[in-house]
Design a protein around this motif. Structure first.
Motif, PDB file in Angstrom:
ATOM      1  N   ALA A   1       0.739  -1.078  -0.194  1.00 10.72           N
ATOM      2  CA  ALA A   1      -0.087  -0.036   0.094  1.00 10.72           C
ATOM      3  C   ALA A   1       0.965   1.372   0.061  1.00 10.72           C
ATOM      4  O   ALA A   1       0.664   2.175  -0.888  1.00 10.72           O
ATOM      5  CB  ALA A   1      -0.914   0.185   1.244  1.00 10.72           C
ATOM      6  N   LEU A   2       1.667   1.165   0.811  1.00  8.83           N
ATOM      7  CA  LEU A   2       2.739   2.435   1.053  1.00  8.83           C
ATOM      8  C   LEU A   2       3.617   2.474  -0.466  1.00  8.83           C
ATOM      9  O   LEU A   2       3.772   3.740  -1.010  1.00  8.83           O
ATOM     10  CB  LEU A   2       3.702   2.138   2.062  1.00  8.83           C
ATOM     11  N   ALA A   3       3.956   1.173  -0.967  1.00  7.04           N
ATOM     12  CA  ALA A   3       4.821   1.441  -2.357  1.00  7.04           C
ATOM     13  C   ALA A   3       3.799   2.109  -3.411  1.00  7.04           C
ATOM     14  O   ALA A   3       4.284   2.943  -4.104  1.00  7.04           O
ATOM     15  CB  ALA A   3       5.159   0.018  -2.832  1.00  7.04           C
ATOM     16  N   LEU A   4       2.490   1.766  -3.414  1.00 13.54           N
ATOM     17  CA  LEU A   4       1.702   2.114  -4.371  1.00 13.54           C
ATOM     18  C   LEU A   4       1.376   3.691  -4.224  1.00 13.54           C
ATOM     19  O   LEU A   4       1.378   4.402  -5.106  1.00 13.54           O
ATOM     20  CB  LEU A   4       0.316   1.380  -4.336  1.00 13.54           C
ATOM     21  N   THR A   5       1.123   4.145  -3.115  1.00 17.25           N
ATOM     22  CA  THR A   5       1.222   5.363  -2.473  1.00 17.25           C
ATOM     23  C   THR A   5       2.259   6.165  -2.917  1.00 17.25           C
ATOM     24  O   THR A   5       2.141   7.225  -3.634  1.00 17.25           O
ATOM     25  CB  THR A   5       1.004   5.591  -0.950  1.00 17.25           C
ATOM     26  N   GLY A   6       3.496   5.772  -2.736  1.00 15.73           N
ATOM     27  CA  GLY A   6       4.762   6.433  -3.191  1.00 15.73           C
ATOM     28  C   GLY A   6       4.761   6.642  -4.502  1.00 15.73           C
ATOM     29  O   GLY A   6       5.273   7.813  -5.002  1.00 15.73           O
ATOM     30  N   ASP A   7       4.462   5.670  -5.265  1.00 12.88           N
ATOM     31  CA  ASP A   7       4.476   5.732  -6.709  1.00 12.88           C
ATOM     32  C   ASP A   7       3.532   6.434  -7.125  1.00 12.88           C
ATOM     33  O   ASP A   7       3.642   7.639  -8.121  1.00 12.88           O
ATOM     34  CB  ASP A   7       4.036   4.524  -7.450  1.00 12.88           C
ATOM     35  N   TYR A   8       2.331   7.012  -6.589  1.00  9.11           N
ATOM     36  CA  TYR A   8       1.332   7.530  -6.941  1.00  9.11           C
ATOM     37  C   TYR A   8       1.481   9.064  -6.649  1.00  9.11           C
ATOM     38  O   TYR A   8       1.066  10.057  -7.235  1.00  9.11           O
ATOM     39  CB  TYR A   8      -0.029   7.138  -6.281  1.00  9.11           C
ATOM     40  N   LEU A   9       1.768   9.451  -5.393  1.00  6.40           N
ATOM     41  CA  LEU A   9       2.008  10.881  -4.902  1.00  6.40           C
ATOM     42  C   LEU A   9       3.157  11.320  -5.527  1.00  6.40           C
ATOM     43  O   LEU A   9       4.331  10.976  -4.969  1.00  6.40           O
ATOM     44  CB  LEU A   9       2.162  10.618  -3.445  1.00  6.40           C
ATOM     45  N   SER A  10       3.058  12.041  -6.397  1.00  9.82           N
ATOM     46  CA  SER A  10       3.942  12.755  -7.357  1.00  9.82           C
ATOM     47  C   SER A  10       4.114  14.164  -6.976  1.00  9.82           C
ATOM     48  O   SER A  10       3.399  14.594  -6.144  1.00  9.82           O
ATOM     49  CB  SER A  10       3.895  12.409  -8.662  1.00  9.82           C
ATOM     50  N   ALA A  11       4.799  14.919  -7.486  1.00  4.03           N
ATOM     51  CA  ALA A  11       4.921  16.228  -7.445  1.00  4.03           C
ATOM     52  C   ALA A  11       3.737  16.961  -7.773  1.00  4.03           C
ATOM     53  O   ALA A  11       3.367  17.995  -7.334  1.00  4.03           O
ATOM     54  CB  ALA A  11       5.958  16.775  -8.502  1.00  4.03           C
ATOM     55  N   ALA A  12       2.760  16.089  -8.567  1.00  7.38           N
ATOM     56  CA  ALA A  12       1.429  16.645  -8.974  1.00  7.38           C
ATOM     57  C   ALA A  12       0.639  16.757  -7.695  1.00  7.38           C
ATOM     58  O   ALA A  12      -0.068  17.811  -7.295  1.00  7.38           O
ATOM     59  CB  ALA A  12       0.757  15.759  -9.993  1.00  7.38           C
ATOM     60  N   SER A  13       0.456  15.732  -6.779  1.00  7.74           N
ATOM     61  CA  SER A  13      -0.078  15.794  -5.528  1.00  7.74           C
ATOM     62  C   SER A  13       0.451  16.712  -4.592  1.00  7.74           C
ATOM     63  O   SER A  13      -0.284  17.404  -3.748  1.00  7.74           O
ATOM     64  CB  SER A  13      -0.153  14.556  -4.964  1.00  7.74           C
ATOM     65  N   PHE A  14       1.723  16.687  -4.471  1.00  7.94           N
ATOM     66  CA  PHE A  14       2.393  17.424  -3.512  1.00  7.94           C
ATOM     67  C   PHE A  14       2.473  18.941  -3.531  1.00  7.94           C
ATOM     68  O   PHE A  14       1.937  19.790  -2.782  1.00  7.94           O
ATOM     69  CB  PHE A  14       3.761  17.000  -3.075  1.00  7.94           C
ATOM     70  N   LEU A  15       2.856  19.082  -4.704  1.00  5.33           N
ATOM     71  CA  LEU A  15       3.068  20.649  -5.197  1.00  5.33           C
ATOM     72  C   LEU A  15       1.760  21.030  -5.861  1.00  5.33           C
ATOM     73  O   LEU A  15       1.380  22.156  -5.695  1.00  5.33           O
ATOM     74  CB  LEU A  15       4.256  20.836  -6.008  1.00  5.33           C
ATOM     75  N   GLY A  16       1.339  20.432  -7.043  1.00  9.44           N
ATOM     76  CA  GLY A  16       0.380  20.751  -7.950  1.00  9.44           C
ATOM     77  C   GLY A  16      -1.056  20.912  -7.259  1.00  9.44           C
ATOM     78  O   GLY A  16      -1.450  22.080  -7.650  1.00  9.44           O
ATOM     79  N   VAL A  17      -1.527  19.999  -6.605  1.00 10.92           N
ATOM     80  CA  VAL A  17      -2.824  19.953  -5.954  1.00 10.92           C
ATOM     81  C   VAL A  17      -3.026  21.212  -4.976  1.00 10.92           C
ATOM     82  O   VAL A  17      -3.788  22.101  -5.246  1.00 10.92           O
ATOM     83  CB  VAL A  17      -3.252  18.768  -5.309  1.00 10.92           C
ATOM     84  N   THR A  18      -2.027  21.311  -3.974  1.00  8.61           N
ATOM     85  CA  THR A  18      -1.710  22.272  -3.055  1.00  8.61           C
ATOM     86  C   THR A  18      -2.021  23.896  -3.825  1.00  8.61           C
ATOM     87  O   THR A  18      -2.515  24.910  -3.601  1.00  8.61           O
ATOM     88  CB  THR A  18      -0.876  22.258  -1.996  1.00  8.61           C
ATOM     89  N   GLY A  19      -0.899  23.793  -4.806  1.00 11.21           N
ATOM     90  CA  GLY A  19      -0.526  24.951  -5.650  1.00 11.21           C
ATOM     91  C   GLY A  19      -1.792  25.653  -6.411  1.00 11.21           C
ATOM     92  O   GLY A  19      -2.208  26.739  -6.322  1.00 11.21           O
ATOM     93  N   ALA A  20      -2.351  24.569  -7.062  1.00 12.75           N
ATOM     94  CA  ALA A  20      -3.615  24.957  -7.602  1.00 12.75           C
ATOM     95  C   ALA A  20      -4.969  25.598  -6.761  1.00 12.75           C
ATOM     96  O   ALA A  20      -5.296  26.567  -7.119  1.00 12.75           O
ATOM     97  CB  ALA A  20      -4.359  23.881  -8.527  1.00 12.75           C
TER      98      ALA A  20
END
Lengths: 535, 255
Positions: A46-65
């Motif tokens: 689950a963590l490996a899948l999460t790590g693959d999935y949470l990219s710059a898009a989620s960490f920077l992009g979602v919050t930034g937008a």
């Protein structure tokens, strides 16, 4: 030069790479026993899948937008989240039961292998994964700008070379643990920033963030409507918010629903692309290879839903808080033409505000780890697809493992270079927005073909090829049209996401072609394999 | 008097074949039974990772064969009783120690691959782990020369490891019994439970913006934002219910 922040970034990246190297030793030689790795495997996966999935898009992009446009941009968050429900309900377990995770392999297992199947699947996978790399590089470029003050072009070139080098030199050999660590770092970085923000600025109550955001005219809108940002010199964020709201009375605020989704077609296009995209992303599906048993595929996916769901809830609050607290700065970046920083750097800037250099370092370091591991995952997916699904099948079936890995590396370098070039051209875009386009393509090219192969007995080989080709052509046309600012194609308005056209087009083409052809493949054996009862 | 036991850990590589040969020799001297343990390592690795590792390992392992089967074959030839044991497990060292605890051997024999430099840092040494942690006497072998291993190498070459990936073979499954339609029904039910509120939000925002903007529960929280935050718990509950039904479905078919 911000020595503290830079050191923390280097330490975090160093730890990620170091632990990833060491992990293989641990998985071999630790003396703690676990039966078939099963006791912890679903959690680890689950963590490996999460790590693959949470990219710059989620960490920077979602919050930034969210920070520059408000709650209308939360669609990215709930869409990325919902995608895993679709994957869980329709594909995770059958794919695990078959033991194949790419369209190419699924189709070859059900139908006989064909050159067309392999070629179109390889093209689709390479296009989508390469396009997914671009926003990661854009995010990395913006990070280097605020961390080191480098020029965007130099930043992207340096990061591109580093990441490609890392993967080729040996990063391929420890991706799973890399993803695990990265998931943990990102999740906690977000949590720490949220807690500090709420404690320092919002009186221990996250709901106050919402209350304060309700008066704010989003920075990206305000920047275009007020003439002179320099007049804010010396004012607090609170005074600036008030000043701008007074000047722009009646303009939609950060909490006004629908303010920035121009119409229902755009909104449904985005929602469709996001929610069906995950289940078609090659690098997400590939990760299920490491899941041990079919039922772990279910539990791992549920684990992912909890990890990313809680992450996105935090991201929504952090995004809104960043809008309030960084209001003058965000407007300033827009007016100075630094759109990439304004759109993508809310988390690091907020980290700096609430926790100084240490948290700034944590935020940037976390983002770097996310970028590193996601790009590594994507490049490996591309390498695997080109060699395993294509080269080894069609060009040189008897190639040695050495040759195979060499070809993989070669294709990784080639696609990496292309991605760097595209990233240089798209530097002013929001990271998450670019990722949503990749989702739209995945939702059209691979989701329909996988779904119909696994669940529909009447699906034919020709139908499958037609599905992929239709999805790929329609989605690529509309993505290119969108990025080049073309208003309409063949009378259809170009939307923020291609999926509203390309997904139905792919499904319909698949159904129609299947009705007129009859190669349903080894359907009984395949269905038995995909839907058998667990042992 | 209980019979004497030698625990041989073998992965079928050249260093392991050396250990195998030594274990059989010792068994003759001690009049012992050899328990040949082969571990199929279940590490969370992707295909390309495995292949990369294989390549890096090639120069140390040289040959890959079906470890315990080779030991059995060689034992038969030499007149030594060999008990085969295969396990799927996580850490290799832990699996060997666990098995040692189970059978309480008089001697553990393992081969040392002679890895050095980065590879040793990266992969560690199974032999070293055993020596450090085992409660039984341990014999560690090193590869001498190919001449000495000639006979066992011949056997090993006849019994190569199968390729990494293989499709599971399915025999005699009645498609009717699988109730694919019912499974699809469950999948669609799950999907709808989530997609209705998901697209419902898009619909309300598009066509009923006034409702979406209505404030509820204080803090200027409006319907749209509340709905957005509610999507996550809806997803979690849907996923958990799906898992429950899917589990029940699997059980029902067993009976």
């Amino acid at each position: 030069m911000n020595i503290v922040a830079i050191s923390i970034v280097l330490i975090l990246v160093g730890i990620t790479i170091g632990v990833a190297w060491y992990s293989r030793r641990w998985t071999r030689t630790t003396s703690e026993f676990y039966v078939a790795g099963q006791k912890i495997s679903w959690f680890q996966n689950a963590l490996a899948l999460t790590g693959d999935y949470l990219s710059a898009a989620s960490f920077l992009g979602v919050t930034g937008a969210i920070a520059v446009l408000g709650i209308d941009r939360t669609w990215d968050a709930i869409g990325y989240f919902g995608g895993y429900i679709v994957l869980l309900a329709l594909l995770a377990v059958p794919l695990r039961k078959v033991g194949k995770y790419t369209a190419s392999e699924i189709l070859t297992t059900r139908f006989r292998a064909s050159k067309t199947v392999r070629t179109s699947a390889m093209l689709g996978s390479t296009v989508i994964s390469s396009f997914y790399i671009v926003p990661q590089l854009v995010g990395a470029g913006a990070l280097m700008q605020i961390l080191l003050g480098w020029d965007y072009v130099i930043s992207v070139l340096v990061i591109g070379v580093l990441v490609i080098g890392y993967v080729v030199m040996g990063g391929m050999r420890a991706t799973t643990y890399n993803q695990v660590i990265q998931a943990v770092v990102l999740w906690f970085a977000m949590l720490i920033i949220l807690i500090l923000t709420v404690v320092i600025f919002f009186d221990y109550n996250p709901m106050n963030i919402i209350q304060q955001a309700s008066d704010v005219v989003p920075p990206e809108v305000a920047a275009g409507m007020i003439t002179d940002g320099a007049a804010f010199e010396g004012m607090t964020f609170y005074e600036v918010i008030e000043e701008v709201s007074d000047e722009l009375t009646g303009v939609d605020t950060a909490l006004t629903p629908g303010a920035f989704a121009p119409d229902w077609m755009n909104l449904f296009a985005l929602a469709t692309g996001l929610v069906f995209g995950t289940a078609g992303l090659p690098h997400v599906l590939k990760r299920y290879y490491t899941v041990d048993r079919p039922k772990d595929a279910r539990t791992s996916t549920i684990g992912v839903l909890f990890a990313i769901g809680s992450f996105y809830i935090m991201a929504i609050f952090v995004g809104l808080a960043a809008m309030v607290l960084l209001y003058p700065e965000l407007i300033g970046y827009f007016q100075a033409g630094e759109d990439s920083v304004a759109q993508n750097m809310a988390v690091p800037l907020l980290g700096d505000l609430v926790g100084g250099d240490v948290i700034l370092g944590l935020a940037i370091g976390g983002a770097f780890c996310a970028i590193l591991s996601t790009v590594a995952g994507l490049l490996i997916t591309i390498g695997t697809t080109i060699t395993h699904d294509y080269y080894m099948e069609l060009i040189e079936p008897n190639a040695s493992e050495k040759k195979e890995v060499f070809i993989a590396k070669l294709s990784i370098v080639a696609t990496g270079i292309i991605a760097v070039v595209v990233a240089l051209a798209l530097g002013d875009q929001n990271v998450s927005y670019l990722v949503t386009l990749a989702f739209g393509m995945a939702a059209s090219v691979f989701f329909p073909v996988l779904f119909m192969s696994v669940w529909w007995k009447g699906y034919t080989r020709q139908g499958a090829i037609a599905t992929m080709v239709a999805g790929l052509i329609v989605s690529v046309i509309f993505v290119v049209a969108q990025l080049t600012g073309t208003p309409d194609v063949l009378g259809l308005p170009v939307l923020v996401n291609p999926a509203l056209y390309s997904l139905p087009a792919a499904v319909a083409t698949g159904i129609i072609v299947s009705k007129f052809t009859d190669d349903i493949g080894d359907v009984d054996r395949f269905m038995a394999l995909a839907h058998r009862k667990e042992e | 008097m209980t019979e004497k036991k030698i625990l041989l850990a073998t992965d079928g590589s050249k260093p392991a074949l050396m250990a195998t040969k030594k274990a059989i020799e010792e068994a003759k001297v001690m009049d012992a039974v050899v328990h040949a343990l082969t571990i199929e390592e279940k590490a969370p690795m992707t295909l390309l990772e495995k292949k990369q590792e294989n390549i890096a390992e090639e120069r140390y392992l040289e040959i890959k064969s079906r470890g315990s089967e080779v030991a059995k074959e060689y034992g038969d030839r030499e007149g030594v009783e060999v008990v085969e044991k295969k396990v799927e497990s996580g850490p290799v060292v832990a699996a060997i120690l666990e098995y040692a605890e189970e059978i309480d051997p008089d001697l553990i024999v393992v081969g040392n691959s002679g890895r050095s430099g980065w590879e040793k840092v990266r992969l560690g040494s199974v032999a070293e782990g055993i020596v450090k942690k085992a409660d039984h006497p341990v014999l560690v072998t090193r590869v001498k020369n190919d001449d000495y291993l000639k006979d066992i190498l011949e056997i090993a070459r006849e019994m190569p490891l199968p390729p990494i990936e293989e499709l599971e073979e399915i025999i005699d499954i009645d498609l009717e019994e699988l109730e694919i339609k019912k499974q699809l029904g469950l999948a669609f039910g799950t999907l709808l439970a989530f997609l209705l509120p998901f697209f419902g939000l898009a619909a309300v925002v598009s066509w009923a913006p006034d409702i979406a903007a209505t404030n509820i529960i204080g803090y200027e929280m409006n319907v749209a934002l509340f709905w957005i935050l509610l999507i996550f718990p809806i997803g979690w509950v849907t996923a958990i219910l799906f898992n429950q039904y899917a589990k029940k479905y699997d059980k029902a078919k067993e009976t």
